[in-house]
Design an enzyme around this catalytic site. Structure first.
Site, PDB file in Angstrom:
ATOM      1  N   ASP A  26       0.849  -1.191   0.000  1.00 46.90           N
ATOM      2  CA  ASP A  26       0.000   0.000   0.000  1.00 46.90           C
ATOM      3  C   ASP A  26       0.885   1.242   0.000  1.00 46.90           C
ATOM      4  O   ASP A  26       1.886   1.324   0.703  1.00 46.90           O
ATOM      5  CB  ASP A  26      -0.927  -0.010   1.221  1.00 46.90           C
ATOM      6  CG  ASP A  26      -2.096   0.944   1.053  1.00 46.90           C
ATOM      7  OD1 ASP A  26      -3.229   0.475   0.892  1.00 46.90           O
ATOM      8  OD2 ASP A  26      -1.858   2.176   1.077  1.00 46.90           O
ATOM      9  N   ILE A  27       0.502   2.249  -0.807  1.00 48.70           N
ATOM     10  CA  ILE A  27       1.281   3.477  -0.931  1.00 48.70           C
ATOM     11  C   ILE A  27       1.237   4.306   0.355  1.00 48.70           C
ATOM     12  O   ILE A  27       2.127   5.128   0.601  1.00 48.70           O
ATOM     13  CB  ILE A  27       0.759   4.287  -2.145  1.00 48.70           C
ATOM     14  CG1 ILE A  27       1.803   5.198  -2.718  1.00 48.70           C
ATOM     15  CG2 ILE A  27      -0.523   5.036  -1.815  1.00 48.70           C
ATOM     16  CD1 ILE A  27       1.422   5.805  -4.063  1.00 48.70           C
ATOM     17  N   ASN A  37     -12.875  -3.372   2.580  1.00 53.23           N
ATOM     18  CA  ASN A  37     -13.801  -2.252   2.756  1.00 53.23           C
ATOM     19  C   ASN A  37     -14.787  -2.274   1.590  1.00 53.23           C
ATOM     20  O   ASN A  37     -14.375  -2.337   0.433  1.00 53.23           O
ATOM     21  CB  ASN A  37     -13.043  -0.920   2.777  1.00 53.23           C
ATOM     22  CG  ASN A  37     -12.103  -0.815   3.968  1.00 53.23           C
ATOM     23  OD1 ASN A  37     -12.422  -1.275   5.057  1.00 53.23           O
ATOM     24  ND2 ASN A  37     -10.939  -0.214   3.755  1.00 53.23           N
ATOM     25  N   GLY A  77     -15.183   2.995   4.089  1.00 54.46           N
ATOM     26  CA  GLY A  77     -13.795   3.370   3.841  1.00 54.46           C
ATOM     27  C   GLY A  77     -13.251   2.970   2.495  1.00 54.46           C
ATOM     28  O   GLY A  77     -12.062   3.170   2.226  1.00 54.46           O
ATOM     29  N   GLN A  78     -14.082   2.410   1.619  1.00 49.73           N
ATOM     30  CA  GLN A  78     -13.553   2.054   0.285  1.00 49.73           C
ATOM     31  C   GLN A  78     -13.313   3.314  -0.528  1.00 49.73           C
ATOM     32  O   GLN A  78     -14.204   4.167  -0.647  1.00 49.73           O
ATOM     33  CB  GLN A  78     -14.538   1.124  -0.457  1.00 49.73           C
ATOM     34  CG  GLN A  78     -13.941   0.597  -1.764  1.00 49.73           C
ATOM     35  CD  GLN A  78     -14.832  -0.423  -2.467  1.00 49.73           C
ATOM     36  OE1 GLN A  78     -15.953  -0.694  -2.044  1.00 49.73           O
ATOM     37  NE2 GLN A  78     -14.315  -0.986  -3.553  1.00 49.73           N
ATOM     38  N   SER A  79     -12.111   3.441  -1.059  1.00 51.80           N
ATOM     39  CA  SER A  79     -11.774   4.620  -1.872  1.00 51.80           C
ATOM     40  C   SER A  79     -11.383   4.237  -3.288  1.00 51.80           C
ATOM     41  O   SER A  79     -11.427   5.085  -4.189  1.00 51.80           O
ATOM     42  CB  SER A  79     -10.652   5.424  -1.212  1.00 51.80           C
ATOM     43  OG  SER A  79      -9.498   4.629  -1.069  1.00 51.80           O
ATOM     44  N   HIS A  83     -10.389  -5.324  -3.496  1.00 58.15           N
ATOM     45  CA  HIS A  83      -9.046  -5.658  -3.018  1.00 58.15           C
ATOM     46  C   HIS A  83      -9.118  -6.053  -1.553  1.00 58.15           C
ATOM     47  O   HIS A  83      -9.994  -5.598  -0.824  1.00 58.15           O
ATOM     48  CB  HIS A  83      -8.068  -4.494  -3.214  1.00 58.15           C
ATOM     49  CG  HIS A  83      -8.565  -3.197  -2.634  1.00 58.15           C
ATOM     50  ND1 HIS A  83      -9.507  -2.428  -3.273  1.00 58.15           N
ATOM     51  CD2 HIS A  83      -8.280  -2.565  -1.481  1.00 58.15           C
ATOM     52  CE1 HIS A  83      -9.772  -1.362  -2.545  1.00 58.15           C
ATOM     53  NE2 HIS A  83      -9.059  -1.413  -1.437  1.00 58.15           N
ATOM     54  N   HIS A 112      -7.025  -5.899   1.947  1.00 57.63           N
ATOM     55  CA  HIS A 112      -5.901  -5.354   2.706  1.00 57.63           C
ATOM     56  C   HIS A 112      -5.353  -6.460   3.609  1.00 57.63           C
ATOM     57  O   HIS A 112      -6.126  -7.211   4.220  1.00 57.63           O
ATOM     58  CB  HIS A 112      -6.366  -4.224   3.630  1.00 57.63           C
ATOM     59  CG  HIS A 112      -6.895  -3.009   2.936  1.00 57.63           C
ATOM     60  ND1 HIS A 112      -6.143  -1.873   2.750  1.00 57.63           N
ATOM     61  CD2 HIS A 112      -8.116  -2.749   2.406  1.00 57.63           C
ATOM     62  CE1 HIS A 112      -6.891  -0.956   2.140  1.00 57.63           C
ATOM     63  NE2 HIS A 112      -8.085  -1.452   1.914  1.00 57.63           N
TER      64      HIS A 112
HETATM   65  P1  5GP Z   1      -9.678   1.307   0.123  1.00 57.59           P
HETATM   66  O1  5GP Z   1      -9.704   2.660   0.801  1.00 57.59           O
HETATM   67  O2  5GP Z   1     -10.411   1.373  -1.204  1.00 57.59           O
HETATM   68  O3  5GP Z   1     -10.120   0.164   0.994  1.00 57.59           O
HETATM   69  O4  5GP Z   1      -8.159   0.999  -0.173  1.00 57.59           O
HETATM   70  C1  5GP Z   1      -7.450   1.608  -1.219  1.00 57.59           C
HETATM   71  C2  5GP Z   1      -6.004   1.583  -0.821  1.00 57.59           C
HETATM   72  O5  5GP Z   1      -5.234   1.823  -1.969  1.00 57.59           O
HETATM   73  C3  5GP Z   1      -5.632   2.648   0.215  1.00 57.59           C
HETATM   74  O6  5GP Z   1      -5.113   2.015   1.380  1.00 57.59           O
HETATM   75  C4  5GP Z   1      -4.596   3.495  -0.513  1.00 57.59           C
HETATM   76  O7  5GP Z   1      -3.557   3.928   0.350  1.00 57.59           O
HETATM   77  C5  5GP Z   1      -4.088   2.565  -1.597  1.00 57.59           C
HETATM   78  N1  5GP Z   1      -3.626   3.216  -2.807  1.00 57.59           N
HETATM   79  C6  5GP Z   1      -4.225   4.242  -3.455  1.00 57.59           C
HETATM   80  N2  5GP Z   1      -3.529   4.563  -4.568  1.00 57.59           N
HETATM   81  C7  5GP Z   1      -2.465   3.712  -4.617  1.00 57.59           C
HETATM   82  C8  5GP Z   1      -1.383   3.570  -5.549  1.00 57.59           C
HETATM   83  O8  5GP Z   1      -1.242   4.268  -6.558  1.00 57.59           O
HETATM   84  N3  5GP Z   1      -0.462   2.594  -5.263  1.00 57.59           N
HETATM   85  C9  5GP Z   1      -0.580   1.782  -4.170  1.00 57.59           C
HETATM   86  N4  5GP Z   1       0.372   0.866  -3.984  1.00 57.59           N
HETATM   87  N5  5GP Z   1      -1.586   1.907  -3.272  1.00 57.59           N
HETATM   88  C10 5GP Z   1      -2.525   2.853  -3.500  1.00 57.59           C
END
Ligand code: 5GP
Ligand code: ZN
Length: 116
Positions: free
Chosen positions: A32-33, A89, A95-97, A102, A104
């Site tokens: 994760d970034i 999420n 919290g899904q963005s 995916h 975590h």
């Molecule tokens: P969500 O919030 O949808 O459950 O998780 C999305 C995740 O993707 C977040 O934890 C966010 O930090 C990660 N993320 C967003 N953009 C990138 C990217 O360009 N590269 C990587 N490795 N992770 C990313």
């Protein structure tokens, strides 16, 4: 085949660079970034599914595979004994963005329960 407006489809297609921790025919694993724990991986299916809510009965083997790959990666990184957490999420309110399913996988610190 991927969706060009989807960040994770672009990572799957290789048009956005990422460090692959694991790759197979059905999924890949990246760090994760913006890590929320010393180890924070994302297990991403190659196929675009918007969320867990989008998964159908035919996707059950894929969902099982994503979880098993997450477990393997956590073990490979040395967190098998101390424990790790897998999280999906689903929906912005949870919290899904990124709207490409995916998993975590987090480890390396005490993880509180209930999560925030
Ligand atoms: P969500 O919030 O949808 O459950 O998780 C999305 C995740 O993707 C977040 O934890 C966010 O930090 C990660 N993320 C967003 N953009 C990138 C990217 O360009 N590269 C990587 N490795 N992770 C990313
Ligand atoms: Zn996608």
């Amino acid at each position: 085949m991927g969706n060009e407006s989807c960040l994770f489809c672009r990572i799957v297609a290789g048009t956005i660079p990422a460090e692959f921790v694991h790759q197979d025919e059905r999924c890949l694993v990246i760090r994760d970034i913006n890590p929320q724990a010393p180890m924070h991986m994302l297990v991403i299916p190659r196929e675009h599914l918007e969320s867990l809510d989008d998964a159908a009965q035919k996707d059950e083997p894929l969902l099982g595979h994503l979880l098993r790959v997450g477990a393997r990666v956590a073990n490979d990184e040395g967190h098998g004994e101390s424990g790790y957490r897998t999280v999906i999420n689903t929906g912005a309110g949870a919290g899904q963005s990124v709207f490409h399913l995916h998993v975590h996988v987090l480890a390396g610190r005490a993880l509180n329960w209930p999560p925030g």
